[in-house]
Write an enzyme that holds these catalytic residues in place. Structure first.
Site, short mmCIF file in Angstrom:
data_model
loop_
_atom_site.label_atom_id
_atom_site.label_comp_id
_atom_site.label_asym_id
_atom_site.label_seq_id
_atom_site.Cartn_x
_atom_site.Cartn_y
_atom_site.Cartn_z
N GLY A 41 0.65 -1.20 0.00
CA GLY A 41 0.05 0.11 -0.01
C GLY A 41 0.81 1.15 -0.09
N GLN A 46 3.18 9.84 0.97
CA GLN A 46 4.45 9.03 1.18
C GLN A 46 5.26 9.60 -0.03
OE1 GLN A 46 2.50 5.34 2.11
NE2 GLN A 46 4.47 5.29 3.14
N CYS A 89 6.15 -0.05 7.16
CA CYS A 89 5.98 0.91 6.42
C CYS A 89 7.01 1.44 5.58
CB CYS A 89 5.56 2.44 7.56
SG CYS A 89 4.96 3.83 6.45
N LEU A 90 6.69 1.79 4.40
CA LEU A 90 7.53 2.21 3.32
C LEU A 90 8.44 3.29 3.83
CD1 LEU A 90 5.68 1.04 0.21
CD2 LEU A 90 7.58 -0.01 1.24
N HIS A 131 -4.24 1.57 7.77
CA HIS A 131 -2.77 2.16 7.93
C HIS A 131 -2.88 3.19 6.81
CE1 HIS A 131 1.89 1.83 7.71
NE2 HIS A 131 1.61 2.37 6.72
N GLU A 132 -3.48 2.91 5.44
CA GLU A 132 -3.08 3.91 4.55
C GLU A 132 -4.20 5.20 4.90
OE1 GLU A 132 -0.89 3.74 2.72
OE2 GLU A 132 -0.49 1.55 2.91
N HIS A 135 -2.33 7.36 7.18
CA HIS A 135 -1.32 8.25 6.55
C HIS A 135 -1.79 9.68 5.94
CE1 HIS A 135 2.69 6.57 6.24
NE2 HIS A 135 2.05 5.12 5.81
#
Length: 176
Positions: A41, A46, A89-90, A131-132, A135
């Site tokens: 995701g 991000q 997380c990226l 999670h997304e 963000h």
């Protein structure tokens, strides 16, 4: 890719109002970035774009693949059992912490073409949806941690990403 401490990751995103070709390009670019980073995701902030958009290509606990994107998403339901599971997380590459999330989530929004979309998920996919959405509200998973888990994760983040962290990260919202 924005890394932990980047102000855009800690600022709520604006709703998308222009559904033209730039939005379609953004969604395509986000998929490419997510795949290049081996993610499941990715939220627009991000990649430095403060708009309410996220993409996903994520399995659920039964290994069923969920693929898509959501513009102006709203988490309309998060319920069921609370499960503490590993979350990464990226924007915090290499870090992971046990994070509590609901086992079921429903997100509503629209596609890049403005068509209504409703996505429901369980297990790992429900974790991804929550999670997304976080963000896009300016939260990263350490904001969901408490006590020693939060302290340990923030110490690791400071070591891994030595740029100054926003002051709010030390006193931000804490969720059980």
């Amino acid at each position: 890719m924005g890394l932990y401490g980047d102000p855009v990751l800690h600022t709520p995103c604006a709703p998308v109002e222009d559904f033209g070709p730039e939005l379609s390009r953004l969604v395509e670019d986000m998929f490419a970035t997510m795949y290049a980073a081996n993610g499941v995701g990715l939220a627009a902030n991000q990649v430095g774009v403060g708009l309410r958009v996220f993409v996903y290509d994520c399995p659920d606990d039964e290994d069923v693949r969920h693929l898509g994107h959501i513009v102006n998403p709203r988490l309309v339901q998060a319920d069921g059992v609370r499960v503490r599971g590993p979350e990464g997380c990226l924007s915090l590459p290499g870090l992971e912490a046990p994070t509590e999330r609901f086992d079921h989530a429903v997100v509503e929004g629209v596609t890049a073409e403005g068509e209504p979309v409703r996505v429901a998920g369980t297990g790992f996919f429900a974790r991804c949806l929550q999670h997304e959405c976080d963000h896009l509200d300016g939260l990263v998973y350490p904001d969901r941690l408490t006590g020693w888990r939060r302290a340990r994760t923030l110490r690791a983040a400071r070591r891994a990403f030595p740029s100054p962290l926003p002051p709010a990260l030390g006193v931000g919202p804490h969720f059980p």
